[in-house]
Design an enzyme around this catalytic site. Structure first.
Site, PDB file in Angstrom:
ATOM      1  CB  SER A 137      -0.926  -0.078   1.098  1.00 53.42           C
ATOM      2  OG  SER A 137      -0.136  -0.331   2.238  1.00 53.42           O
ATOM      3  CG  ASP A 359      -2.193   5.121   8.555  1.00 47.61           C
ATOM      4  OD1 ASP A 359      -1.215   4.550   8.698  1.00 47.61           O
ATOM      5  OD2 ASP A 359      -2.690   4.880   7.482  1.00 47.61           O
ATOM      6  CG  HIS A 362      -0.943   3.781   4.605  1.00 50.70           C
ATOM      7  ND1 HIS A 362      -1.553   3.454   5.727  1.00 50.70           N
ATOM      8  CD2 HIS A 362      -0.662   3.047   3.609  1.00 50.70           C
ATOM      9  CE1 HIS A 362      -1.625   1.771   5.366  1.00 50.70           C
ATOM     10  NE2 HIS A 362      -0.923   1.726   4.040  1.00 50.70           N
TER      11      HIS A 362
END
Length: 382
Positions: A137, A359, A362
Site C-alpha cells: 500500500s 495511521d 501511510h
C-alpha cells in the site's frame, strides 16, 4: 495495509487480461533556492551529467536525498478535491484534518536543486510508455500521488481509471501513457498448499511475467514483513529452501526474499527497455521516543523535524536493501526516501484516514509521496 489477501492468488492469465483491457481503454518555488550557492541545477533532459546508477542513490554531482525541508507557499501540487484517484485512507482533508501547514513543505537537497514536477512534460517524454509500481500500500500511496500530480498538469485530458486486484491502471489516453499498480506486498510468492498459505522466499512466479513489459518499474517491499498473526501477515508457513517452518526472524526473511527479487530482476529485466527503481524504506511514526517525544506518536504533529538527520537513526531494512542492490548486475536506482520521510512526523493520516483508527504508517495526499515522485521525476531526467 489490509488489502484483500485473495489478490495474492489470482492467476497470471487474469492479470494479463486486465492489462490488455486497460491498454485498450486507452515547477519547487525558484526564489527559495536562488540564493543557495554551489548547487547543481537539474533542469531538462540532456542538461544533466549522466552517471551509472547501479544500485546507488545519487549521481556524481548531486545526492537528491541529503537535505532538509523548507516552508514553501507554492505547494501542494494539486487540490485533492479535484483529483478522482485518491483513496479515503490517504484523503486527510476530506476526513477532517484541520491544519494545512503540512502541505506547505518542499524538499531542498544540500548540493543541488531539483526541478519542479511538470506532468505534461512527463507525459510527453514517456509518450506511449508504461510505468508500474509493484509492492504494497506504500506503492499505492505513491501511484495515486503520481496520478494526481499528472492530472493537475493536464486536467482536461481523457483518462481511464481501472481499479482491480491485483492490477489497477490509470491511462492518459491522449499520450498513450499508462501507470499501473501491481499489489504484491512481499514481492515473492504466496501459494496455496495442503498445509495452507505458504510464503515462498525463493520464488517469484505469480504475475511477474507482466512486470517484464514495463518501461519503468518501481518496486517496494518492507512493511508486511513485520506483520504478526496469520490474518495480518497473510500466510501460515514460510518455505525457506527445503524447510517449511511456522516463522523465522523477519529481517532474515526479508533479506532472503529481497535477494530472490534481485535475482529475478537480473535474469528477466531487459535494461535496454526498462528502467528499474526501488522505492526505499518508508518509516512509521508510532514511537515518539525516536524523535525525543516519548509520549507522542504522529497524532497532532503539525510540522517536520528540523535539520537533516533523524534522532532515532536508520532502519535495519535499509542496510539489507543497500546490500541486495549492490550485489545485483542490473542497474537499480534507489529512491532513498527513508531519512527525508523520517523527518515528516507531521505527514501521516493519523486519525484522519477515514477508518476510525490512527495511521502513522501511510501518508496524506497531497503530501510526502508527492516529493517521492518529484525525486523520481528528477532521477528520470538524469
Amino acid at each position: 495495509m489490509g488489502f484483500k489477501l485473495i489478490s495474492l492468488f489470482l492467476f497470471p492469465l487474469l492479470t494479463l487480461l486486465i492489462l490488455s483491457t486497460a491498454d485498450q481503454a486507452l515547477a519547487s518555488d525558484k526564489k527559495l533556492h536562488e540564493s543557495h550557492r554551489n548547487r547543481t541545477v537539474l533542469g531538462g533532459a540532456g542538461r544533466v551529467k549522466k552517471a551509472a546508477l547501479k544500485g546507488r542513490k545519487q549521481t556524481n554531482d548531486c545526492n537528491l536525498f541529503q537535505g532538509r525541508w523548507i516552508f514553501d507557499t507554492s505547494y501542494p501540487f494539486y487540490d485533492p478535491s479535484t483529483c478522482p484517484f485518491i483513496d479515503g485512507e490517504f484523503d486527510c482533508l476530506r476526513f477532517g484534518r484541520p491544519d494545512r501547514q503540512f502541505l506547505k513543505y518542499s524538499w531542498l537537497p544540500d548540493s543541488c536543486t531539483i526541478p519542479r514536477f511538470d506532468g505534461q512534460a512527463f507525459l510527453n517524454k514517456w509518450r506511449g510508455k508504461r510505468v508500474m509500481f509493484v509492492g504494497d500500500s506504500l506503492s499505492q500511496n505513491m501511484w495515486e500521488s503520481l496520478g494526481c500530480m499528472i492530472h493537475a498538469s493536464v486536467p482536461g485530458t481523457k483518462t481511464t481509471f481501472i481499479k482491480r486486484t491485483p492490477v489497477s491502471s490509470l491511462a492518459f489516453q491522449e499520450y498513450g501513457v499508462t501507470i499501473y499498480l501491481y499489489r504484491t506486498p512481499y514481492l515473492v510468492d504466496i501459494s496455496k498448499e495442503s498445509v495452507g498459505r505458504v510464503l515462498n522466499l525463493g520464488t517469484i512466479e505469480d504475475g511477474a511475467e507482466v512486470w517484464k513489459d514495463m518501461d519503468i518499474l518501481v518496486f517496494n517491499s518492507w512493511h508486511w514483513w513485520l506483520h504478526k498473526g496469520v490474518e495480518l501477515q497473510g500466510w501460515d508457513y514460510i518455505r525457506n529452501g527445503s524447510s517449511l517452518i511456522r516463522d523465522m526472524d523477519r529481517l532474515d526473511a526479508f533479506s532472503k526474499g529481497l535477494t530472490t527479487w534481485g535475482q529475478w530482476v537480473d535474469q528477466n529485466v531487459n535494461i535496454s527497455q526498462t528502467r528499474v527503481f526501488f522505492q526505499g524504506i518508508s518509516p512509521t511514526h508510532y514511537a515518539g521516543k525516536e524523535w525525543n517525544e516519548p509520549r507522542n506518536s504522529c497524532n497532532g504533529q503539525m510540522q517536520p523535524l528540523s535539520g537533516s538527520t533523524y534522532p532515532g537513526g536508520s532502519l535495519p531494512a535499509v542496510s539489507i536493501v543497500s546490500r541486495v542492490l549492490s550485489s545485483m548486475k542490473t542497474p537499480v536506482y534507489l529512491l532513498d526516501i527513508t531519512t527525508l520521510s523520517q523527518l515528516r512526523k507531521d505527514a501521516h493520516p493519523s486519525t484522519y484516514g477515514g477508518d476510525g483508527g490512527s495511521d502513522c504508517s501511510h501518508w496524506c495526499l497531497p503530501g510526502l509521496p508527492d516529493t517521492w515522485n518529484q525525486l523520481l521525476y528528477a532521477a528520470l531526467l538524469m
